[in-house]
Design a protein around this motif. Structure first.
Motif, PDB file in Angstrom:
ATOM      1  N   GLN A 151      33.291 -20.671 -79.246  1.00 46.70           N
ATOM      2  CA  GLN A 151      34.812 -20.035 -78.995  1.00 46.70           C
ATOM      3  C   GLN A 151      35.401 -20.382 -80.740  1.00 46.70           C
ATOM      4  O   GLN A 151      36.357 -19.301 -80.873  1.00 46.70           O
ATOM      5  CB  GLN A 151      35.434 -20.531 -78.168  1.00 46.70           C
ATOM      6  CG  GLN A 151      36.901 -20.345 -78.083  1.00 46.70           C
ATOM      7  CD  GLN A 151      37.331 -19.131 -77.674  1.00 46.70           C
ATOM      8  OE1 GLN A 151      36.621 -18.275 -77.307  1.00 46.70           O
ATOM      9  NE2 GLN A 151      38.561 -18.664 -77.887  1.00 46.70           N
ATOM     10  N   GLN A 266      42.086 -14.149 -67.687  1.00 49.80           N
ATOM     11  CA  GLN A 266      42.054 -14.634 -69.330  1.00 49.80           C
ATOM     12  C   GLN A 266      42.479 -13.375 -70.209  1.00 49.80           C
ATOM     13  O   GLN A 266      43.304 -13.881 -71.065  1.00 49.80           O
ATOM     14  CB  GLN A 266      40.629 -14.738 -69.797  1.00 49.80           C
ATOM     15  CG  GLN A 266      40.698 -15.524 -71.043  1.00 49.80           C
ATOM     16  CD  GLN A 266      39.412 -15.215 -72.107  1.00 49.80           C
ATOM     17  OE1 GLN A 266      38.881 -14.241 -72.302  1.00 49.80           O
ATOM     18  NE2 GLN A 266      38.946 -16.149 -72.850  1.00 49.80           N
ATOM     19  N   GLN A 267      42.257 -12.163 -69.908  1.00 52.13           N
ATOM     20  CA  GLN A 267      42.693 -11.086 -70.580  1.00 52.13           C
ATOM     21  C   GLN A 267      44.104 -10.702 -70.340  1.00 52.13           C
ATOM     22  O   GLN A 267      44.757 -10.282 -71.234  1.00 52.13           O
ATOM     23  CB  GLN A 267      41.608  -9.753 -70.331  1.00 52.13           C
ATOM     24  CG  GLN A 267      40.321 -10.191 -70.945  1.00 52.13           C
ATOM     25  CD  GLN A 267      40.375 -10.270 -72.489  1.00 52.13           C
ATOM     26  OE1 GLN A 267      41.032  -9.604 -73.052  1.00 52.13           O
ATOM     27  NE2 GLN A 267      39.633 -11.399 -72.903  1.00 52.13           N
ATOM     28  N   ASN A 272      45.044 -10.465 -76.311  1.00 53.19           N
ATOM     29  CA  ASN A 272      44.527  -9.316 -77.387  1.00 53.19           C
ATOM     30  C   ASN A 272      45.473  -8.468 -77.751  1.00 53.19           C
ATOM     31  O   ASN A 272      45.308  -7.770 -78.674  1.00 53.19           O
ATOM     32  CB  ASN A 272      43.102  -8.922 -76.585  1.00 53.19           C
ATOM     33  CG  ASN A 272      41.865  -9.703 -76.797  1.00 53.19           C
ATOM     34  OD1 ASN A 272      42.163 -10.411 -78.096  1.00 53.19           O
ATOM     35  ND2 ASN A 272      41.138 -10.051 -75.947  1.00 53.19           N
ATOM     36  N   ASN A 304      45.600 -19.984 -83.872  1.00 50.66           N
ATOM     37  CA  ASN A 304      44.528 -19.843 -83.082  1.00 50.66           C
ATOM     38  C   ASN A 304      43.265 -20.956 -83.197  1.00 50.66           C
ATOM     39  O   ASN A 304      42.638 -21.660 -82.303  1.00 50.66           O
ATOM     40  CB  ASN A 304      43.742 -18.453 -82.897  1.00 50.66           C
ATOM     41  CG  ASN A 304      43.278 -18.046 -81.747  1.00 50.66           C
ATOM     42  OD1 ASN A 304      43.181 -18.699 -80.682  1.00 50.66           O
ATOM     43  ND2 ASN A 304      42.326 -16.933 -81.811  1.00 50.66           N
ATOM     44  N   TRP A 375      35.719 -19.432 -70.391  1.00 55.44           N
ATOM     45  CA  TRP A 375      34.140 -19.402 -70.714  1.00 55.44           C
ATOM     46  C   TRP A 375      33.366 -20.630 -70.142  1.00 55.44           C
ATOM     47  O   TRP A 375      32.362 -20.717 -69.470  1.00 55.44           O
ATOM     48  CB  TRP A 375      33.926 -19.392 -72.146  1.00 55.44           C
ATOM     49  CG  TRP A 375      34.348 -17.969 -72.897  1.00 55.44           C
ATOM     50  CD1 TRP A 375      35.374 -17.805 -73.668  1.00 55.44           C
ATOM     51  CD2 TRP A 375      33.918 -16.542 -72.582  1.00 55.44           C
ATOM     52  NE1 TRP A 375      35.600 -16.699 -73.986  1.00 55.44           N
ATOM     53  CE2 TRP A 375      34.809 -15.641 -73.241  1.00 55.44           C
ATOM     54  CE3 TRP A 375      32.835 -16.188 -71.572  1.00 55.44           C
ATOM     55  CZ2 TRP A 375      34.438 -14.392 -73.240  1.00 55.44           C
ATOM     56  CZ3 TRP A 375      32.537 -14.880 -71.582  1.00 55.44           C
ATOM     57  CH2 TRP A 375      33.367 -13.997 -72.250  1.00 55.44           C
ATOM     58  N   ASN A 398      35.197  -9.150 -68.694  1.00 51.90           N
ATOM     59  CA  ASN A 398      35.939  -9.911 -69.619  1.00 51.90           C
ATOM     60  C   ASN A 398      36.067  -8.528 -70.774  1.00 51.90           C
ATOM     61  O   ASN A 398      37.407  -8.491 -70.952  1.00 51.90           O
ATOM     62  CB  ASN A 398      35.160 -10.893 -70.417  1.00 51.90           C
ATOM     63  CG  ASN A 398      35.934 -11.367 -72.000  1.00 51.90           C
ATOM     64  OD1 ASN A 398      35.712 -10.841 -72.850  1.00 51.90           O
ATOM     65  ND2 ASN A 398      36.724 -12.568 -71.706  1.00 51.90           N
TER      66      ASN A 398
HETATM   67  C1  BGC Z   1      38.688 -13.970 -75.850  1.00 51.87           C
HETATM   68  C2  BGC Z   1      38.764 -13.017 -76.444  1.00 51.87           C
HETATM   69  C3  BGC Z   1      39.825 -13.278 -77.623  1.00 51.87           C
HETATM   70  C4  BGC Z   1      39.642 -14.589 -78.333  1.00 51.87           C
HETATM   71  C5  BGC Z   1      40.855 -15.077 -79.217  1.00 51.87           C
HETATM   72  C6  BGC Z   1      38.006 -15.299 -76.272  1.00 51.87           C
HETATM   73  O1  BGC Z   1      38.208 -16.352 -75.303  1.00 51.87           O
HETATM   74  O2  BGC Z   1      37.430 -13.562 -74.971  1.00 51.87           O
HETATM   75  O3  BGC Z   1      39.090 -11.689 -75.794  1.00 51.87           O
HETATM   76  O4  BGC Z   1      40.214 -12.472 -78.376  1.00 51.87           O
HETATM   77  O5  BGC Z   1      39.226 -15.508 -77.314  1.00 51.87           O
HETATM   78  O6  BGC Z   1      40.515 -16.338 -79.719  1.00 51.87           O
END
Ligand code: BGC
Length: 468
Positions: A151, A266-267, A272, A304, A375, A398
């Motif tokens: 990640q 999560q989405q 995003n 991030n 995840w 996802n």
């Molecule tokens: C997500 C992605 C996202 C990303 C951002 C991931 O865990 O599944 O959709 O863009 O994190 O850091």
């Protein structure tokens, strides 16, 4: 995208340098995933200008990658079973290269959409196979850390794309922004060609000698090799099942459903929306030049990355649920505050900086919680016999949810206006917290075997981590 983690932790022991090299190479897939997510926000305004695109076509340029990724995730299980994990990763690297070059050279929006579809296929295949490969090759005590590292690579990829967007924005060249990704993709391909096959996959194919030879290079200690061989053989004795198990076992249906719900939420956090449309959001907040918007976006990418370290540090100390509650609260707060600032109208520098601050708050909330934890949880809650299938389904969801969010954001803005759109996302984050309360188990420190046993014994989802 992810597979397996042992919830008890995490001191890397006795892995050789070769083993670390392997893990690093596989985690590079995360970098490409991140680059492809991050690059489009910087390139889109230039593409839109050159081809005079309406919102609808822009949404498709963004979301065609997700369509491809959903299809890729769907096919990846079969590919990685029949070709092996390593060759599947090599295939995805190849698609990354062709897709990047094609999108850089695209002659019209249709070609661009097709090229991003191909890139999506690469991302979908890689986001299933890389963590699977990692989980199979990393020593047990490192699996949790490896998934978080994967990640982390995604976030580093996003940040690198934002930075390259800035560099290339000075020459206003979207073709370079998209095409340059072929370079890391080529490096990834070279790295993957140097990787060994996954020992677990070899054992499933009855190629025990080769598997043992690879394990001997990964582990420094021959006792570890023997232990690993024994464990894999025991696990392989349990037949792997997918649709069949889903049809006949309602307990497995529950864990698959939980994976689906977690990835959907999560989405639905709206992450995003920020990743793809950040410059656009900063334009709403009154940043007038495209360069200002891109710099603000880089800060988003940086936060991030940094906040993901927070999750890595806390996940095995605080546990999964407290981190998710904290994350949902912070994300909801960030989105609400952004909506309020937008509704007040941002005429001066101070209020614009506040608007950036609210987005950063939101990103930090996501990166320290829902980003890695969804995840991790999705890989922990599936029982051994259905793990590949369960994880493939949640990975597919996802990407599907990712696509729906990307494809609807600009339309939501024009139907409901900016303020209500961001308030809607704030509400969804609160709803996520409620779902966590009712359905998510606390899995910190609990073995995967125990979680699987609890599931199959019919325990409530939120109690899957109980030890009695
Ligand atoms: C997500 C992605 C996202 C990303 C951002 C991931 O865990 O599944 O959709 O863009 O994190 O850091």
């Amino acid at each position: 995208m992810n597979i397996i983690t042992s919830s008890t932790v995490v001191v890397p022991e006795r892995i050789s340098r070769y083993g670390l090299f392997i893990c690093l190479m596989a985690a590079l897939a995360g970098l490409l995933f991140g680059l492809d997510i991050g690059v489009i926000s910087g390139a889109l305004p230039f593409i839109a200008k050159q081809f005079a695109l309406n919102d609808h076509v822009q949404e498709w340029i963004v979301s065609s990658m997700m369509v491809g990724a959903a299809i890729g995730a769907l096919g990846a299980g079969w590919l990685s079973w029949s070709l092996g994990r390593r060759r599947t990763l090599a295939l995805s690297a190849f698609m990354f290269i062709v897709g990047a070059l094609w999108s850089g050279f695209a002659l019209n929006p249709k070609q661009l959409i097709a090229a991003r579809l191909l890139l999506g296929l690469a991302v979908g295949v890689a986001s299933f196979s890389a963590p699977l490969y990692l989980s199979e090759i990393a020593p047990r005590r490192m699996r949790g850390a490896m998934i978080s590292a994967y990640q982390l690579m995604i976030t580093v990829g996003i940040l690198s794309a934002f930075l390259s967007n800035i560099g290339l924005s000075y020459v206003a060249d979207w073709r370079w922004m998209l095409g340059v990704i072929a370079i890391p993709a080529a490096l990834f391909l070279l790295g993957v060609l140097a990787l060994p096959d996954s020992p677990r996959w070899l054992l499933q194919r009855n190629r025990a000698d080769e598997a043992e030879a690879i394990l001997q290079r990964i582990y420094d200690d021959s006792n570890d090799v023997a232990a690993e061989m024994r464990e894999v053989m025991t696990q392989n004795a349990q037949p792997k099942q997918g649709w069949g198990l889903l049809r006949k076992n309602s307990n497995f249906r529950r864990s698959v459903m939980l994976g689906v719900v977690l990835q959907t939420f999560q989405q639905l956090t709206g992450i995003n929306v920020v990743m793809y449309y950040a410059p656009r959001i900063f334009a709403l907040a009154g940043f007038s030049t495209h360069e200002q918007e891109l710099w603000a976006t880089v800060i988003v990418g940086l936060v991030n990355v940094i906040a993901t370290f927070g999750a890595i540090a806390l996940v095995d100390r605080w546990g999964r649920k407290p981190i998710l509650y904290a994350g949902c609260a912070v994300m909801a707060l960030g989105m609400t505050a952004l909506a309020l600032f937008l509704s007040a109208g941002m005429t001066d520098v101070t209020s614009r900086l506040w608007a950036v601050g609210t987005l950063l708050l939101f990103i930090a909330g996501f990166a320290m919680s829902a980003g890695p934890l969804v995840w991790i949880l999705c890989s922990e809650i599936q029982p051994q016999q259905g793990r590949d299938f369960g994880i493939a389904v949640s990975t597919l969801v996802n990407w599907t949810a990712n696509m729906i969010v990307a494809a609807t954001f600009l339309s939501l803005l024009s139907w409901f206006g900016q303020v209500d759109t961001f308030l809607f996302y704030a509400f969804l984050n609160v709803a996520f917290g409620v779902v966590v309360f009712f359905y998510v188990p606390e899995t910190r420190g609990v073995s995967l075997e125990r979680i699987g046993k609890n599931l199959m014994a019919g325990k409530r989802l939120r109690d899957l981590g109980e030890l009695d």
